[in-house]
Design an enzyme around this catalytic site. Structure first.
Site, PDB file in Angstrom:
ATOM      1  N   ASN A 161      50.769 -77.158  21.416  1.00 59.75           N
ATOM      2  CA  ASN A 161      52.200 -76.887  21.592  1.00 59.75           C
ATOM      3  C   ASN A 161      53.025 -78.150  21.381  1.00 59.75           C
ATOM      4  OD1 ASN A 161      51.659 -74.240  22.275  1.00 59.75           O
ATOM      5  ND2 ASN A 161      51.948 -74.509  24.468  1.00 59.75           N
ATOM      6  N   HIS A 214      61.120 -61.159   9.866  1.00 61.88           N
ATOM      7  CA  HIS A 214      60.308 -61.234  11.079  1.00 61.88           C
ATOM      8  C   HIS A 214      60.035 -59.852  11.670  1.00 61.88           C
ATOM      9  CE1 HIS A 214      59.513 -62.460  15.391  1.00 61.88           C
ATOM     10  NE2 HIS A 214      58.742 -63.297  14.736  1.00 61.88           N
ATOM     11  N   ARG A 258      52.491 -62.531   9.894  1.00 66.40           N
ATOM     12  CA  ARG A 258      51.240 -63.286  10.036  1.00 66.40           C
ATOM     13  C   ARG A 258      50.065 -62.315   9.977  1.00 66.40           C
ATOM     14  NH1 ARG A 258      52.833 -68.412  11.754  1.00 66.40           N
ATOM     15  NH2 ARG A 258      54.620 -68.449  13.169  1.00 66.40           N
ATOM     16  N   TYR A 288      47.644 -61.527  22.645  1.00 70.10           N
ATOM     17  CA  TYR A 288      49.071 -61.446  22.961  1.00 70.10           C
ATOM     18  C   TYR A 288      49.390 -60.096  23.588  1.00 70.10           C
ATOM     19  CZ  TYR A 288      49.673 -65.206  19.435  1.00 70.10           C
ATOM     20  OH  TYR A 288      49.593 -66.366  18.698  1.00 70.10           O
ATOM     21  N   ARG A 345      56.063 -70.103   9.728  1.00 71.83           N
ATOM     22  CA  ARG A 345      55.728 -71.494   9.985  1.00 71.83           C
ATOM     23  C   ARG A 345      54.235 -71.693  10.234  1.00 71.83           C
ATOM     24  NH1 ARG A 345      59.644 -73.570  14.088  1.00 71.83           N
ATOM     25  NH2 ARG A 345      61.021 -73.912  12.324  1.00 71.83           N
ATOM     26  N   ARG A 403      59.477 -65.659  28.680  1.00 68.61           N
ATOM     27  CA  ARG A 403      58.256 -66.460  28.708  1.00 68.61           C
ATOM     28  C   ARG A 403      58.531 -67.951  28.530  1.00 68.61           C
ATOM     29  NH1 ARG A 403      55.159 -65.908  23.534  1.00 68.61           N
ATOM     30  NH2 ARG A 403      56.234 -67.810  22.975  1.00 68.61           N
ATOM     31  N   HIS A 422      54.375 -61.591  24.631  1.00 70.61           N
ATOM     32  CA  HIS A 422      54.980 -61.573  23.301  1.00 70.61           C
ATOM     33  C   HIS A 422      55.855 -60.344  23.056  1.00 70.61           C
ATOM     34  CE1 HIS A 422      54.713 -61.803  18.725  1.00 70.61           C
ATOM     35  NE2 HIS A 422      55.081 -63.022  19.075  1.00 70.61           N
TER      36      HIS A 422
END
Length: 706
Positions: free
Chosen positions: A59, A450, A390, A483, A420, A579, A607
Site C-alpha cells: 500500500n 470502471h 481487471r 474482496y 492502474r 473502508r 469493496h
C-alpha cells in the site's frame, strides 16, 4: 530553531483542525494504520500477521508513487495546490512525510519486536551469513558463484560516466570506493542492482526448520569480488520509489490546462522523479549528500530501516508451500439465498425465474462464470457484451469470450487499458480477443471505464431474452475470493433496456435518454445522488422518517460531503461505512452531529458500494462500482443500479445491517480524522466476515435499518 518548528507545527495543526474536511492523503494514512492494526492481533497466526504487514508495505509503495508523486507534480512545476486540510504544497509535504516517517517506524518496530521472535514457532527464521554452519556457508558461496555473480553489474558514477538509471522499487547497493586519480585520492559511487528475477530469500532446509537468507546479505558478503584491488569504504543497501502519477486525468485536484502542460513535460522524462529513498542506518553521509543533490530530495524523503528493506519480499515466506497449513483454512462457501432451491435448474432457467444477488466472497463467483461459459457454447446465444477493468491471470472470462467468438457469436469488450498497474495484462488480454475477432474498445477518450456490466443476448423461441449482470467488483475470479463484492443477475426487461442503451452509448455514438434504473457517470450520477440526499433532508424537516446509509471504499467529493452536512443539520441520521479514505468530519458541533462513520478492516477487503435512502419508509437502494469521489463522478464511466426486486433489496439492506453491527472488525472515526477500535463492551462478538456465512432468509426478512 526547535521553538520555531514547534510554532510551525502548532499553526499547521490548527489549520488542519479548522477545516471542515479531512485531507484525503492524511485519511489514507489512517487507513493504512488500520491495516497495520491487523498485524498486532495476537489471535492471528504469525504468517497471517506477516501477510497484513506485507500489504501495508505494498500500500505504501503505491501511495508514494501516486499520491506523493502527484504532490511533487505541483511542487516541481511550481503550481499551487490547496489541500482539504487548508495547507499549501510545502507545509502539506512536511506534514505528510513526517506522518509517513512515524508510520514506517511503527511498521519496523512491530516486525522486529513482535513478529521476529515468533518465527521459530512456525519453524523458520530469517538469518544472515554469520548465523549459518560451515557447510551452509559453502552452499551459499556456491549459489553466489554460479548463479548470482554472473548476473551482477557494477555501475560507477564519475566524471566520465553518466549517472546510472536505477529502477523503481528495486533493491540495490550503493558502494563508496576510494580511487587514486592524478596522484590524489578520490571517492566514487558505484551501484549494484539486485537481480529482480532471483528469489528474495535463499532457502536452506534444516531438519525441522527453513532458513531464509536475504539475497542482499549474500551479495554483501561477496561484494568485494566485484571490486578487486579497490578500497571499499561503505556498502549500503537502498531502494528508491519514483513518481508514477502519470494517469493525470484521475488527479482530483488538478486543473485541465495543467494536465495538458504536464503531459507535454512528462514526455521528455525517461523516469519519474525520486520521491522516497529507503536506506540502511549509518550509511555514508558523503553518498547521501550526493544522492540528495542528484535526486533533489531532502531528509523528509529519506527513510531508514535497520531490518528488512522492502517488506513486500515477505510474500515468498507467506506463500511458501511448506506453510500452507499454517494459514487459516478457507471457509466453505454458501449458496446465494435466492438460488438455494434452484441448484438443478438449467443456468438460463435459473436466472429467468428470479433476480439473483451474489455476495462475494461468501458466495462463489461460479454461477456467473458458468453463465458466461455456457453462453459461449450455447447455439442460441447471439451476442455477449462486457466491460473489463481487471482480470485474473489465466482468466476464465477471457477463455469464454474467445470460445464465443470461435463459435460465431458477436462479442464486444470494453477493455480499460488504463487500469492502474494492470495496463500490461489488460493490453495483452485485449489483443488476444481482438486477434480472434472480438470487437474491442480501449476506453472512451480521457475517461476511465470502471463500471462492471455484462449483457448476454439469447434467442428463446420467437423471443429474445437478455441476461444482465451488474456489480461492484471486477470480472476476476481470483479477487472474488478476497474482496467483499456484490453481483446482481437479472433478465428483467427494464434493466436490459437501460444496459443495452448504456452499451450503445459507450461503444458507439448514441446519446441515450435518461436511464430509468441506472445512475451513470460522468453524466448525472453526482446530481442524482445529491437529489436523493436533499430529499431525505426535506423529509426530516417535514417531520417524516428519514435516514441515509452509504457503504463505499472512499468518500472525497466535497459536493456530496456538503450535502450530507446540510442533511445532518436538517436532522437526518446518517451512517457511513467507508473502508479507506474519508474526508468528511463526523460529529462536529453545528455541522455533522448526526453523522457517524465506521471503517471495517478484517480478513476480506471491503469493496462493495451500497447507497441507501430511507425515503419515508419506502427505501431506495442503489449498488454498483462507484465511490463518492471526484474522479468517479467526473473522470470515469461508472454506474449504480437501483434494486427493484424486494428480496434482493432486503439482502443489500442486510449487508448494511451486518456491517453496522460488526464489533470485531469495525473502527469508529473521530472528529479529528483519527479512528478508535469499536469495543464489544460486554456484547456478544459480531464478525460480519463470519456471520455472512450463516445468513438466513429469516435474518434478511427481519432487517430494518431505521
Amino acid at each position: 530553531m526547535t521553538t520555531n518548528y514547534s510554532i510551525f507545527r502548532q499553526k499547521v495543526e490548527s489549520l488542519i483542525q479548522q477545516s471542515n474536511y479531512i485531507s484525503r492523503d492524511l485519511s489514507w494514512l489512517q487507513f493504512n494504520y488500520r491495516v497495520l492494526d491487523q498485524v498486532k492481533k495476537p489471535e492471528r497466526g504469525v504468517l497471517e500477521r506477516l501477510k497484513f504487514l506485507a500489504i501495508t508495505a505494498s500500500n505504501l509503495d503505491e501511495f508514494f508513487m501516486i499520491r506523493v508523486g502527484s504532490l511533487y507534480n505541483y511542487i516541481d512545476y511550481e503550481k499551487q495546490r490547496l489541500d482539504y486540510s487548508g495547507l499549501r504544497e510545502e507545509p502539506f509535504r512536511a506534514t505528510l512525510l513526517e506522518g509517513l516517517h512515524e508510520f514506517v517506524a511503527e511498521q519496523n518496530n512491530i516486525f522486529s519486536k513482535e513478529l521476529t521472535p515468533l518465527f521459530s514457532n512456525e519453524n523458520f527464521s530469517i538469518a544472515n551469513i554469520k548465523d549459518l554452519s560451515d557447510s551452509e556457508k559453502s552452499e551459499v558461496s556456491t549459489y553466489f558463484k554460479k548463479t548470482v555473480f554472473p548476473m551482477l553489474t557494477p555501475m560507477v558514477s564519475d566524471n566520465y560516466r553518466t549517472f546510472p538509471l536505477l529502477m523503481n522499487k528495486v533493491l540495490f547497493f550503493g558502494i563508496v570506493t576510494m580511487d587514486e586519480f592524478e596522484g590524489k585520492e578520490q571517492k566514487k559511487i558505484s551501484f549494484v542492482q539486485i537481480p529482480q528475477n532471483l528469489p528474495r530469500f535463499y532457502e536452506i532446509f534444516r531438519e525441522n526448520e527453513i532458513i531464509f537468507v536475504p539475497i542482499e546479505e549474500i551479495i554483501r558478503e561477496y561484494i568485494h569480488k566485484l571490486f578487486r584491488n579497490v578500497e571499499i569504504i561503505a556498502t549500503n543497501l537502498m531502494r528508491i520509489t519514483r513518481n508514477g502519477d502519470f494517469t493525470l486525468e484521475e488527479s482530483e485536484d488538478i486543473e485541465t490546462d495543467f494536465i495538458e502542460e504536464l503531459k507535454r513535460k512528462l514526455k521528455t522524462r525517461k523516469t519519474g522523479r525520486v520521491v522516497r529513498l529507503e536506506i540502511e542506518p549509518n550509511a555514508s553521509k558523503w553518498m547521501i549528500r550526493r544522492l540528495m543533490d542528484i535526486w533533489e530530495i531532502d531528509t523528509f524523503n529519506i527513510f531508514e530501516n535497520n531490518k528488512i528493506l522492502d517488506l513486500t519480499g515477505l510474500w515468498q515466506i507467506i506463500n511458501h508451500s511448506a506453510f500452507k497449513y499454517n494459514l487459516p483454512p478457507s471457509k466453505k462457501l454458501v449458496e446465494p439465498l435466492s438460488m438455494r432451491d434452484l441448484q438443478n435448474e438449467n443456468i438460463f432457467q435459473t436466472f429467468k425465474k428470479r433476480d439473483v444477488l451474489l455476495h462475494h466472497p461468501f458466495n462463489s463467483i461460479e454461477p456467473l462464470l458458468k453463465l458466461i461459459e455456457t453462453a459461449a457454447e450455447d447455439p442460441n446465444v447471439l451476442a455477449i457484451k462486457i466491460t473489463i477493468y481487471r482480470l485474473a491471470k489465466d482468466s476464465r472470462i477471457t477463455a469464454a469470450l474467445l470460445k464465443a467468438v470461435e463459435n460465431g457469436k458477436h462479442v464486444s469488450a470494453l477493455f480499460e487499458i488504463k487500469a492502474r498497474f494492470d495496463e500490461e495484462n489488460n493490453m495483452g488480454e485485449a489483443k488476444k480477443l481482438q486477434n480472434a475477432g472480438c470487437f474491442v474498445i480501449h476506453g472512451i477518450g480521457t475517461l476511465k471505464t470502471h463500471t462492471k456490466m455484462l449483457l448476454i443476448v439469447r434467442k428463446e423461441g420467437e423471443k429474445v431474452t437478455r441476461y444482465v449482470h451488474m456489480g461492484s467488483g471486477n470480472y476476476n475470479e481470483d479477487t472474488s475470493k478476497l474482496y467483499t463484492d456484490i453481483g446482481f443477475i437479472t433478465t428483467k426487461e427494464y434493466y436490459a433496456n437501460d444496459v443495452s442503451e448504456f452499451f450503445n452509448a459507450i461503444t458507439g455514438h448514441s446519446h441515450p435518454r435518461k436511464y430509468d434504473y441506472l445512475l451513470t457517470a460522468p453524466t448525472d450520477m453526482r446530481e442524482q445522488l445529491l437529489t436523493l440526499i436533499e430529499k431525505e433532508a426535506k423529509n426530516a424537516s417535514a417531520g417524516l422518517p428519514s435516514g441515509i446509509i452509504m457503504k463505499m471504499n472512499s468518500l472525497q467529493d466535497d459536493k456530496i460531503i456538503d450535502a450530507l452536512y446540510k442533511a445532518s443539520g436538517a436532522g437526518v441520521p446518517i451512517k457511513l461505512i467507508v473502508r479507506g479514505i474519508c474526508c468528511i468530519r463526523p460529529g462536529r458541533k453545528n455541522l455533522s452531529e448526526n453523522i457517524t462513520v465506521i471503517s471495517i478492516v478484517g480478513n476480506f477487503l471491503e469493496h462493495s458500494r451500497i447507497f441507501y435512502f430511507h425515503n419515508n419508509d419506502d427505501p431506495t437502494v442503489y449498488c454498483g462500482s462507484a465511490d463518492a469521489m471526484v474522479r468517479s463522478f467526473d473522470r470515469r464511466i461508472e454506474s449504480l443500479f437501483l434494486f427493484v426486486d424486494k428480496r434482493c433489496k432486503k439482502e443489500a439492506m442486510t449487508i448494511l445491517d451486518f456491517n453496522l453491527k460488526d464489533n470485531v472488525n469495525s473502527y469508529l472515526m473521530q472528529e479529528d480524522g483519527s479512528y478508535v477500535k469499536v469495543e464489544m463492551e460486554g456484547k456478544k462478538a459480531f464478525d460480519s466476515h463470519k456471520e455472512f456465512y450463516n445468513i438466513t432468509d429469516e435474518a434478511v426478512e427481519k432487517t430494518k435499518l431505521f
